[in-house]
Design a protein around this motif. Structure first.
Motif, PDB file in Angstrom:
ATOM      1  N   ASP A 330      -8.753  11.967   7.574  1.00 29.61           N
ATOM      2  CA  ASP A 330      -9.568  12.107   6.356  1.00 29.61           C
ATOM      3  C   ASP A 330      -8.642  12.271   5.157  1.00 29.61           C
ATOM      4  OD1 ASP A 330     -11.724  12.031   8.001  1.00 29.61           O
ATOM      5  OD2 ASP A 330     -12.301  14.140   7.757  1.00 29.61           O
ATOM      6  N   PHE A 331      -9.084  11.723   4.026  1.00 27.40           N
ATOM      7  CA  PHE A 331      -8.256  11.795   2.830  1.00 27.40           C
ATOM      8  C   PHE A 331      -9.149  11.934   1.603  1.00 27.40           C
ATOM      9  CE2 PHE A 331      -5.713  10.116  -0.657  1.00 27.40           C
ATOM     10  CZ  PHE A 331      -4.533  10.816  -0.464  1.00 27.40           C
ATOM     11  N   THR A 332      -8.720  12.770   0.662  1.00 30.28           N
ATOM     12  CA  THR A 332      -9.496  12.980  -0.570  1.00 30.28           C
ATOM     13  C   THR A 332      -8.670  12.559  -1.779  1.00 30.28           C
ATOM     14  OG1 THR A 332     -10.564  14.878   0.466  1.00 30.28           O
ATOM     15  CG2 THR A 332     -10.738  14.725  -1.932  1.00 30.28           C
ATOM     16  N   PHE A 333      -9.292  11.811  -2.670  1.00 32.28           N
ATOM     17  CA  PHE A 333      -8.634  11.453  -3.935  1.00 32.28           C
ATOM     18  C   PHE A 333      -9.699  11.460  -5.033  1.00 32.28           C
ATOM     19  CE2 PHE A 333      -7.102   8.366  -7.119  1.00 32.28           C
ATOM     20  CZ  PHE A 333      -5.882   8.940  -7.429  1.00 32.28           C
ATOM     21  N   ARG A 334      -9.583  12.347  -6.022  1.00 31.08           N
ATOM     22  CA  ARG A 334     -10.679  12.571  -6.973  1.00 31.08           C
ATOM     23  C   ARG A 334     -10.646  11.711  -8.239  1.00 31.08           C
ATOM     24  NH1 ARG A 334     -11.174  17.793  -4.536  1.00 31.08           N
ATOM     25  NH2 ARG A 334     -12.996  17.399  -3.228  1.00 31.08           N
ATOM     26  N   PRO A 335      -9.458  11.423  -8.810  1.00 27.57           N
ATOM     27  CA  PRO A 335      -9.486  10.698 -10.097  1.00 27.57           C
ATOM     28  C   PRO A 335     -10.217   9.355  -9.983  1.00 27.57           C
ATOM     29  CG  PRO A 335      -7.268  11.500  -9.616  1.00 27.57           C
ATOM     30  CD  PRO A 335      -8.086  11.715  -8.375  1.00 27.57           C
ATOM     31  N   PRO A 336     -10.867   8.933 -11.056  1.00 24.22           N
ATOM     32  CA  PRO A 336     -11.616   7.665 -10.997  1.00 24.22           C
ATOM     33  C   PRO A 336     -10.673   6.452 -11.095  1.00 24.22           C
ATOM     34  CG  PRO A 336     -11.849   8.651 -13.162  1.00 24.22           C
ATOM     35  CD  PRO A 336     -11.003   9.593 -12.369  1.00 24.22           C
ATOM     36  N   LEU A 337      -9.824   6.330 -10.130  1.00 25.61           N
ATOM     37  CA  LEU A 337      -8.818   5.258 -10.106  1.00 25.61           C
ATOM     38  C   LEU A 337      -8.736   4.690  -8.700  1.00 25.61           C
ATOM     39  CD1 LEU A 337      -5.915   7.209 -11.881  1.00 25.61           C
ATOM     40  CD2 LEU A 337      -7.354   5.448 -12.951  1.00 25.61           C
ATOM     41  N   GLN A 338      -8.344   3.409  -8.601  1.00 27.17           N
ATOM     42  CA  GLN A 338      -8.037   2.859  -7.279  1.00 27.17           C
ATOM     43  C   GLN A 338      -6.718   3.494  -6.850  1.00 27.17           C
ATOM     44  OE1 GLN A 338     -10.273   0.111  -6.543  1.00 27.17           O
ATOM     45  NE2 GLN A 338      -9.057  -1.545  -5.708  1.00 27.17           N
ATOM     46  N   TYR A 339      -6.687   3.999  -5.630  1.00 26.67           N
ATOM     47  CA  TYR A 339      -5.484   4.719  -5.213  1.00 26.67           C
ATOM     48  C   TYR A 339      -4.735   3.934  -4.144  1.00 26.67           C
ATOM     49  CZ  TYR A 339      -2.341   8.503  -3.929  1.00 26.67           C
ATOM     50  OH  TYR A 339      -1.218   9.253  -3.681  1.00 26.67           O
ATOM     51  N   PHE A 340      -3.470   3.739  -4.395  1.00 27.02           N
ATOM     52  CA  PHE A 340      -2.610   3.073  -3.420  1.00 27.02           C
ATOM     53  C   PHE A 340      -1.823   4.146  -2.687  1.00 27.02           C
ATOM     54  CE2 PHE A 340      -3.715  -0.200  -6.412  1.00 27.02           C
ATOM     55  CZ  PHE A 340      -3.951  -1.291  -5.600  1.00 27.02           C
ATOM     56  N   LEU A 341      -2.357   4.472  -1.526  1.00 25.46           N
ATOM     57  CA  LEU A 341      -1.818   5.562  -0.729  1.00 25.46           C
ATOM     58  C   LEU A 341      -0.652   5.054   0.118  1.00 25.46           C
ATOM     59  CD1 LEU A 341      -2.162   8.420   0.609  1.00 25.46           C
ATOM     60  CD2 LEU A 341      -3.857   7.364   2.124  1.00 25.46           C
ATOM     61  N   GLN A 342       0.479   5.743   0.052  1.00 25.37           N
ATOM     62  CA  GLN A 342       1.605   5.344   0.912  1.00 25.37           C
ATOM     63  C   GLN A 342       1.306   5.788   2.335  1.00 25.37           C
ATOM     64  OE1 GLN A 342       5.580   6.112  -0.913  1.00 25.37           O
ATOM     65  NE2 GLN A 342       4.344   6.710  -2.678  1.00 25.37           N
ATOM     66  N   VAL A 343       1.433   4.837   3.247  1.00 20.67           N
ATOM     67  CA  VAL A 343       1.086   5.121   4.644  1.00 20.67           C
ATOM     68  C   VAL A 343       2.151   4.597   5.594  1.00 20.67           C
ATOM     69  CG1 VAL A 343      -1.430   5.127   4.307  1.00 20.67           C
ATOM     70  CG2 VAL A 343      -0.256   2.962   4.829  1.00 20.67           C
ATOM     71  N   ARG A 344       2.233   5.254   6.727  1.00 20.02           N
ATOM     72  CA  ARG A 344       3.013   4.715   7.834  1.00 20.02           C
ATOM     73  C   ARG A 344       2.050   3.932   8.708  1.00 20.02           C
ATOM     74  NH1 ARG A 344       4.239   9.170  11.142  1.00 20.02           N
ATOM     75  NH2 ARG A 344       2.758   8.291  12.638  1.00 20.02           N
ATOM     76  N   LEU A 345       2.494   2.842   9.286  1.00 19.75           N
ATOM     77  CA  LEU A 345       1.614   2.045  10.142  1.00 19.75           C
ATOM     78  C   LEU A 345       2.087   2.112  11.591  1.00 19.75           C
ATOM     79  CD1 LEU A 345       1.120  -1.218   8.033  1.00 19.75           C
ATOM     80  CD2 LEU A 345      -0.456   0.710   8.246  1.00 19.75           C
ATOM     81  N   ASP A 346       1.133   2.377  12.468  1.00 21.85           N
ATOM     82  CA  ASP A 346       1.436   2.336  13.902  1.00 21.85           C
ATOM     83  C   ASP A 346       0.337   1.533  14.576  1.00 21.85           C
ATOM     84  OD1 ASP A 346       3.710   4.399  14.234  1.00 21.85           O
ATOM     85  OD2 ASP A 346       2.221   5.455  13.009  1.00 21.85           O
ATOM     86  N   SER A 347       0.721   0.657  15.477  1.00 21.26           N
ATOM     87  CA  SER A 347      -0.331  -0.108  16.148  1.00 21.26           C
ATOM     88  C   SER A 347      -0.942   0.768  17.238  1.00 21.26           C
ATOM     89  CB  SER A 347       0.208  -1.414  16.703  1.00 21.26           C
ATOM     90  OG  SER A 347       0.833  -1.192  17.923  1.00 21.26           O
TER      91      SER A 347
END
Ligand code: AMP
Ligand code: MG
Length: 401
Positions: A330-347
């Motif tokens: 789960d992730f929360t982001f409040r500002p009224p902006l599109q958010y580009f979240l840095q993520v690690r990827l695992d298959s």
């Protein structure tokens, strides 16, 4: 302020074909084909033997013959040698062209060879076994790779096999990467305690390099006249200007003003996104496109992936396949902006896709955090809660592990 989708739509409206070039095959990896690749011959070009052993006529075996006299040995690359009697065979090697008088290959493992006579051991022999028939894969003149395909290692394999010494590839736009900022020194210099190195230029150039695009690089000081004069030249000499820094609200952010004076038409300034909100995009009267990204390293990095690369691919005629990933928590982001979240990827085999685990750093200045991440997960504007298991677009910058 416009949305990410609007910004993308506007940018993609300025795609352009920059012509084509002929390049030696060795220099083509990562470029885009400007011609169809055709099969010059059938593939394979002859009935190709796929095991070392003997070539016989299957009918002889069916009639009860089990021992065959070796008439000759045929290596790969030799002209086929025909048999003339039912109990003859040719000792033959992988890669050889099957003689037309034979139709079946029995591997060494399934024969006993004694003094030039091969006896077939008990066991099943299937007619036409161990032969890769002529034209089975592709027919002569068939299109193997279509124009506007990305030249991958598989394309290089095929191009080499059909004798393409040179390939016609899409010409790249002439690109210059510009940094701005008096606090920046080049990477070989020793920065004063209050200075930093201009890493963005190298970051952007390496991203472009991965896409087969080379770029020049220059630095502009925070001096309006110099910025103006140099940009006047660059918008004549280049097709694309990739700027970083100098587009925000600071006292020394002179880039938008300079571009305006040079009659570079502004299509937008500021996008509802984080990072990279002050992004400026426009076009000069000569047609040069100006992508002016905010200077924070993560902002520039994101904007290059999210805006410039899709524009490049679309200009080259390559249809990119949008990637998605499953949010891992789960992730929360409040500002009224599109958010580009840095993520690690695992298959994740059980979930059937890539799982994106947030690895947030300390904002858009924290470039070292890019080392911990593989991609930006694009979380849409207008929501605050994002749930584990939801699927979102992902902009990958590290090769998948
Ligand atoms: P600006 O967008 O010019 O306000 O710059 C924002 C931040 O990004 C500042 O901390 C700059 O020092 C930094 N920055 C700008 N350009 C570069 C660059 N080419 N390489 C590294 N950092 C940069
Ligand atoms: Mg600056």
């Amino acid at each position: 302020m416009i949305s990410v989708e609007e910004a993308e739509r506007i940018i993609l409206g300025y795609c352009k074909v920059y012509g084509s070039d002929s390049l030696p095959l060795d220099d083509c990896l990562g470029r885009v084909l400007a011609e169809d690749l055709l099969a010059d011959r059938d593939l394979p070009p002859f009935d190709r033997v796929t095991m070392d052993g003997i070539a016989i006529r299957y009918d002889s075996l069916r009639q009860g013959i089990r021992t065959f006299r070796v008439k000759a040995i045929q290596a790969a690359g030799e002209e086929p040698i025909d048999i003339t009697a039912d109990d003859e065979c040719i000792e033959i090697m992988t890669g050889a062209a099957l003689p037309s008088s034979t139709d079946t290959v029995i591997p060494y493992e399934e024969i006993n060879m004694v003094q030039g006579n091969a006896t077939v051991k008990a066991g099943d022999v299937v007619a036409q076994q161990n032969i890769h028939p002529r034209g089975k894969d592709k027919k002569q003149h068939e299109v193997l790779v279509q124009a506007a395909s990305l030249i991958t290692t598989a394309v290089i394999t095929v191009a080499a096999a059909v004798g393409k010494v040179n390939l016609s590839v899409r010409k790249n736009p002439r690109v210059i990467i510009l940094s701005t900022g008096d606090e920046l020194v080049d990477i070989g210099e020793v920065p004063a305690p209050f200075q930093v190195r201009r890493s963005n230029n190298y970051a952007v150039r390496s991203v472009l390099q991965q896409y087969g695009v080379s770029a020049d690089m220059e630095h502009l000081p925070d001096a309006p006249d110099i910025i103006h004069d140099r940009l006047r030249q660059y918008i004549r000499d280049y097709d694309v200007i990739l700027l970083s820094g100098g587009v925000s609200m600071g006292k020394f952010d002179y880039v938008p003003e300079a571009l305006e004076k040079l009659q570079v038409k502004k299509f937008f300034h500021k996008v509802r996104q984080r990072p990279g909100k002050p992004f400026w995009f426009g076009q000069s009267t000569h047609g040069a496109l100006v992508f002016a990204f905010p200077g924070n390293p993560v902002s520039t990095f994101l904007c290059v992936h999210r805006y410039f690369l899709p524009w490049l691919r679309a200009s080259q005629g390559v249809t990119s396949r949008p990637a998605v990933a499953i949010l891992g928590e789960d992730f929360t982001f409040r500002p009224p902006l599109q958010y580009f979240l840095q993520v690690r990827l695992d298959s994740d085999a059980s979930l059937g896709g890539w799982v994106a685990t947030p690895v947030e750093g300390h904002g858009s200045g924290d470039f070292a955090n890019l080392l911990a991440a593989d991609a930006f997960l694009e979380l849409p504007m207008g929501r605050e809660e994002f749930k584990k298991g939801e699927v979102f677009p992902v902009w990958v910058f590290n090769p998948m592990r």
